[in-house]
Motif scaffolding. Structure first.
Motif, mmCIF file in Angstrom:
data_model
loop_
_atom_site.group_PDB
_atom_site.id
_atom_site.type_symbol
_atom_site.label_atom_id
_atom_site.label_comp_id
_atom_site.label_asym_id
_atom_site.label_seq_id
_atom_site.Cartn_x
_atom_site.Cartn_y
_atom_site.Cartn_z
ATOM 1 N N SER A 57 -17.001 -8.000 6.645
ATOM 2 C CA SER A 57 -15.579 -8.060 6.982
ATOM 3 C C SER A 57 -15.160 -6.932 7.904
ATOM 4 C CB SER A 57 -14.729 -8.008 5.710
ATOM 5 O OG SER A 57 -13.354 -8.045 6.037
ATOM 6 N N SER A 58 -14.625 -7.302 9.045
ATOM 7 C CA SER A 58 -13.925 -6.353 9.888
ATOM 8 C C SER A 58 -12.532 -6.137 9.292
ATOM 9 C CB SER A 58 -13.813 -6.902 11.313
ATOM 10 O OG SER A 58 -15.084 -7.144 11.856
ATOM 11 N N GLY A 59 -11.761 -5.307 9.922
ATOM 12 C CA GLY A 59 -10.368 -5.146 9.522
ATOM 13 C C GLY A 59 -9.979 -3.777 9.031
ATOM 14 N N ALA A 60 -10.943 -2.868 8.810
ATOM 15 C CA ALA A 60 -10.582 -1.556 8.276
ATOM 16 C C ALA A 60 -9.725 -0.772 9.264
ATOM 17 C CB ALA A 60 -11.847 -0.769 7.925
ATOM 18 N N ILE A 61 -10.147 -0.706 10.511
ATOM 19 C CA ILE A 61 -9.367 0.031 11.510
ATOM 20 C C ILE A 61 -8.019 -0.645 11.712
ATOM 21 C CG2 ILE A 61 -9.250 0.714 13.939
ATOM 22 C CD1 ILE A 61 -12.253 1.108 13.899
ATOM 23 N N ALA A 62 -8.036 -1.971 11.840
ATOM 24 C CA ALA A 62 -6.788 -2.701 12.049
ATOM 25 C C ALA A 62 -5.826 -2.500 10.886
ATOM 26 C CB ALA A 62 -7.080 -4.187 12.230
ATOM 27 N N ALA A 63 -6.353 -2.485 9.660
ATOM 28 C CA ALA A 63 -5.498 -2.313 8.488
ATOM 29 C C ALA A 63 -4.933 -0.904 8.396
ATOM 30 C CB ALA A 63 -6.289 -2.635 7.217
ATOM 31 N N GLY A 64 -5.551 0.043 9.061
ATOM 32 C CA GLY A 64 -5.047 1.412 9.037
ATOM 33 C C GLY A 64 -4.031 1.724 10.107
ATOM 34 N N ILE A 65 -3.838 0.800 11.043
ATOM 35 C CA ILE A 65 -2.921 1.061 12.152
ATOM 36 C C ILE A 65 -1.490 1.233 11.662
ATOM 37 C CG2 ILE A 65 -1.880 0.050 14.226
ATOM 38 C CD1 ILE A 65 -4.594 -1.255 14.809
ATOM 39 N N ALA B 264 -12.134 9.644 17.105
ATOM 40 C CA ALA B 264 -11.606 10.368 15.952
ATOM 41 C C ALA B 264 -10.468 9.597 15.281
ATOM 42 C CB ALA B 264 -11.126 11.756 16.374
ATOM 43 N N THR B 265 -9.575 9.016 16.081
ATOM 44 C CA THR B 265 -8.461 8.260 15.507
ATOM 45 C C THR B 265 -8.942 6.940 14.923
ATOM 46 O OG1 THR B 265 -7.025 9.252 17.193
ATOM 47 C CG2 THR B 265 -6.109 7.445 15.915
ATOM 48 N N GLN B 266 -9.944 6.339 15.543
ATOM 49 C CA GLN B 266 -10.542 5.140 14.946
ATOM 50 C C GLN B 266 -11.113 5.459 13.563
ATOM 51 O OE1 GLN B 266 -13.498 3.643 17.629
ATOM 52 N NE2 GLN B 266 -12.018 2.939 19.148
ATOM 53 N N GLN B 267 -11.784 6.587 13.448
ATOM 54 C CA GLN B 267 -12.361 6.974 12.163
ATOM 55 C C GLN B 267 -11.267 7.247 11.135
ATOM 56 O OE1 GLN B 267 -14.747 10.180 13.774
ATOM 57 N NE2 GLN B 267 -16.635 9.003 13.527
ATOM 58 N N ALA B 268 -10.172 7.872 11.563
ATOM 59 C CA ALA B 268 -9.062 8.125 10.651
ATOM 60 C C ALA B 268 -8.438 6.812 10.182
ATOM 61 C CB ALA B 268 -8.019 9.004 11.333
ATOM 62 N N ALA B 269 -8.232 5.886 11.117
ATOM 63 C CA ALA B 269 -7.661 4.587 10.757
ATOM 64 C C ALA B 269 -8.587 3.828 9.811
ATOM 65 C CB ALA B 269 -7.396 3.766 12.019
ATOM 66 N N ALA B 270 -9.897 3.911 10.061
ATOM 67 C CA ALA B 270 -10.856 3.240 9.178
ATOM 68 C C ALA B 270 -10.828 3.841 7.783
ATOM 69 C CB ALA B 270 -12.264 3.340 9.760
ATOM 70 N N SER B 271 -10.672 5.156 7.695
ATOM 71 C CA SER B 271 -10.629 5.821 6.395
ATOM 72 C C SER B 271 -9.447 5.330 5.571
ATOM 73 C CB SER B 271 -10.539 7.336 6.599
ATOM 74 O OG SER B 271 -10.454 8.005 5.367
ATOM 75 N N VAL C 260 -19.476 -6.011 3.210
ATOM 76 C CA VAL C 260 -20.175 -5.128 4.135
ATOM 77 C C VAL C 260 -19.298 -4.840 5.339
ATOM 78 C CG1 VAL C 260 -22.258 -4.836 5.541
ATOM 79 C CG2 VAL C 260 -22.369 -6.133 3.393
ATOM 80 N N ASN C 261 -19.316 -3.600 5.778
ATOM 81 C CA ASN C 261 -18.619 -3.219 7.004
ATOM 82 C C ASN C 261 -19.397 -2.083 7.640
ATOM 83 O OD1 ASN C 261 -16.734 -3.035 9.050
ATOM 84 N ND2 ASN C 261 -15.007 -2.511 7.737
ATOM 85 N N GLU C 262 -19.183 -1.888 8.922
ATOM 86 C CA GLU C 262 -19.748 -0.701 9.557
ATOM 87 C C GLU C 262 -19.012 0.521 9.027
ATOM 88 O OE1 GLU C 262 -21.176 1.029 13.853
ATOM 89 O OE2 GLU C 262 -19.944 -0.782 13.804
ATOM 90 N N ASN C 263 -19.748 1.595 8.833
ATOM 91 C CA ASN C 263 -19.138 2.817 8.311
ATOM 92 C C ASN C 263 -18.419 3.543 9.448
ATOM 93 O OD1 ASN C 263 -18.368 5.030 6.870
ATOM 94 N ND2 ASN C 263 -20.388 5.467 6.031
ATOM 95 N N ASP C 264 -17.257 3.019 9.803
ATOM 96 C CA ASP C 264 -16.519 3.543 10.955
ATOM 97 C C ASP C 264 -16.058 4.982 10.763
ATOM 98 O OD1 ASP C 264 -16.388 1.208 12.743
ATOM 99 O OD2 ASP C 264 -15.252 0.295 11.130
ATOM 100 N N THR C 265 -15.979 5.440 9.522
ATOM 101 C CA THR C 265 -15.463 6.795 9.301
ATOM 102 C C THR C 265 -16.464 7.860 9.717
ATOM 103 O OG1 THR C 265 -16.247 6.831 7.010
ATOM 104 C CG2 THR C 265 -14.008 6.040 7.391
#
Length: 376
Positions: free
Chosen positions: A61-69, A82-89, A145-150
């Motif tokens: 599932s994608s969506g972690a970064i999008a859900a953090g926006i 860096a901001t992508q990682q923060a949004a993913a977190s 499963v997701n990529e560990n964007d953080t």
């Protein structure tokens, strides 16, 4: 393996082990700042029904970064790492919590699995990833499963979850891969263009020659149709059929209906881990080989020794992936190097016997062992 479109659709629908990937644009609001819980719940209901029928399901599932926006007060998907990682977190927790709530309505438990390319190409990490996923499935858990964007950097990213999904399908020995997007199928041109037609079946790569494949048009996603076709190719190389469709059609797709695009698999030609090495890694450097070494690697399938290397470029550590090139720059193979880039220049062109005599027995080793090398 069945070779007609109808047979392949049926094969995906009855897969005993199914990997399903859903993109960010299918799970988030139009602006991409919040999860679309209705869409997420509809997907979970379909997957839970497959579980009830006895299938094992892995959801990429994608969506972690999008859900953090939205929670971060951002107006659009960030472009800097860096901001992508923060949004993913921020977003990953919300994403998994939503899945847990939706699956729990069906009495199912989810388990979060975050991967980077580095986790899945190094031998021990690859084995651990496979063992973890296998055990989760044995326990009746639905892995999310997701990529560990953080923590992923530009150098160790899969780049998109389509490729990750195909590699996970290979990793777990799936019987089918479903890619869900906001477009109903592959078309022979941009779907918005008048006269563009759905491509219902791709039997071989030759079927794609007349197809114009575009990138993402989404404000929240990172993939596009190119990455989905590439993912189907990766899965196909592992003998896994792929079905591409949009989320609202997934129930019909799994029932064998003529929706979306189905991609026929090819015969598997490499060991699973070597397919990962070929498709999941980004080279950190390049080793240029002499003609003898090229022949040894491509025809005799030997390991790469220092004597066959003429030049080194890039900065890499021992264990990193590197491209192996002929003198004209053609990439012939990729492998995991046993030396750091700073160590190699003084070793070039020399035999391991001479190196061991001068520098010690630790230097009587391959630069790339054949078990960690894949010819491209």
């Amino acid at each position: 393996m069945a070779d007609t479109a109808a047979d392949l659709r049926a094969a995906v629908g009855r897969a005993r082990r199914l990997v399903v990937k859903v993109g960010s644009s299918s799970l988030t609001s139009g602006q991409g700042g919040h999860l679309d819980l209705g869409a997420l719940t509809a997907l979970v209901d379909v997957l839970a029904a497959r579980r009830a029928d006895g299938a094992q399901v892995v959801l990429v599932s994608s969506g972690a970064i999008a859900a953090g926006i939205g929670p971060l007060g951002l107006e659009r998907r960030p472009t800097d790492l860096a901001t992508q990682q923060a949004a993913a977190s921020v977003g990953q927790g919300a994403l998994v919590a939503a899945y847990q709530a939706a699956f729990s309505r069906h009495g199912l438990t989810v388990g979060q699995v975050l991967l980077t390319a580095d986790d899945t190409t190094r031998r021990a990490h690859y084995t651990n990833a496979r063992r973890t996923l296998e055990r989760l499935l044995e326990l009746g858990v639905v892995p999310i499963v997701n990529e560990n964007d953080t923590v992923a950097t530009h150098e160790i990213r899969f780049g998109d979850n389509d490729r990750l999904a195909a590699l996970v399908a290979d990793l777990v020995g799936a019987d089918g891969l479903v890619l869900l997007t906001d477009v109903d199928a592959l078309h022979d041109g941009p779907p918005s263009r008048a006269g563009s037609r759905r491509v219902p079946f791709v039997a071989t790569t030759a079927d794609l020659e007349a197809v114009t494949i575009g990138g993402t048009g989404s404000a929240v996603g990172s993939g596009g149709m190119v990455t989905k076709v590439e993912a189907a190719g990766i899965a196909g190389a592992a003998g896994i059929p792929t079905l591409l469709t949009r989320l609202p059609d997934v129930e019909d797709a799994l029932a064998g209906a003529d929706v979306g695009t189905v991609f026929a698999p090819a015969a598997a030609t490499r060991a699973s881990r070597k397919r990962w090495l070929a498709h999941a890694t980004t080279a950190r450097g390049t080793l240029v080989l002499d003609d003898g070494a090229v022949v040894a690697l491509t025809q005799r399938r030997t390991s790469l020794l220092p004597a066959g290397i003429t030049a080194v470029t890039g900065s890499f550590a021992a264990g990193d992936p590197v491209d192996l090139c002929a003198a004209d720059g053609t990439v012939i193979a990729r492998g995991l190097v046993t030396y750091a880039s700073g160590e190699l220049p003084r070793l070039l062109g020399r035999t391991t016997r001479d190196l061991a005599r001068e520098l010690g027995p630790a230097y009587q080793r391959e630069v790339v062992h054949r078990d960690d090398l894949v010819v491209l």
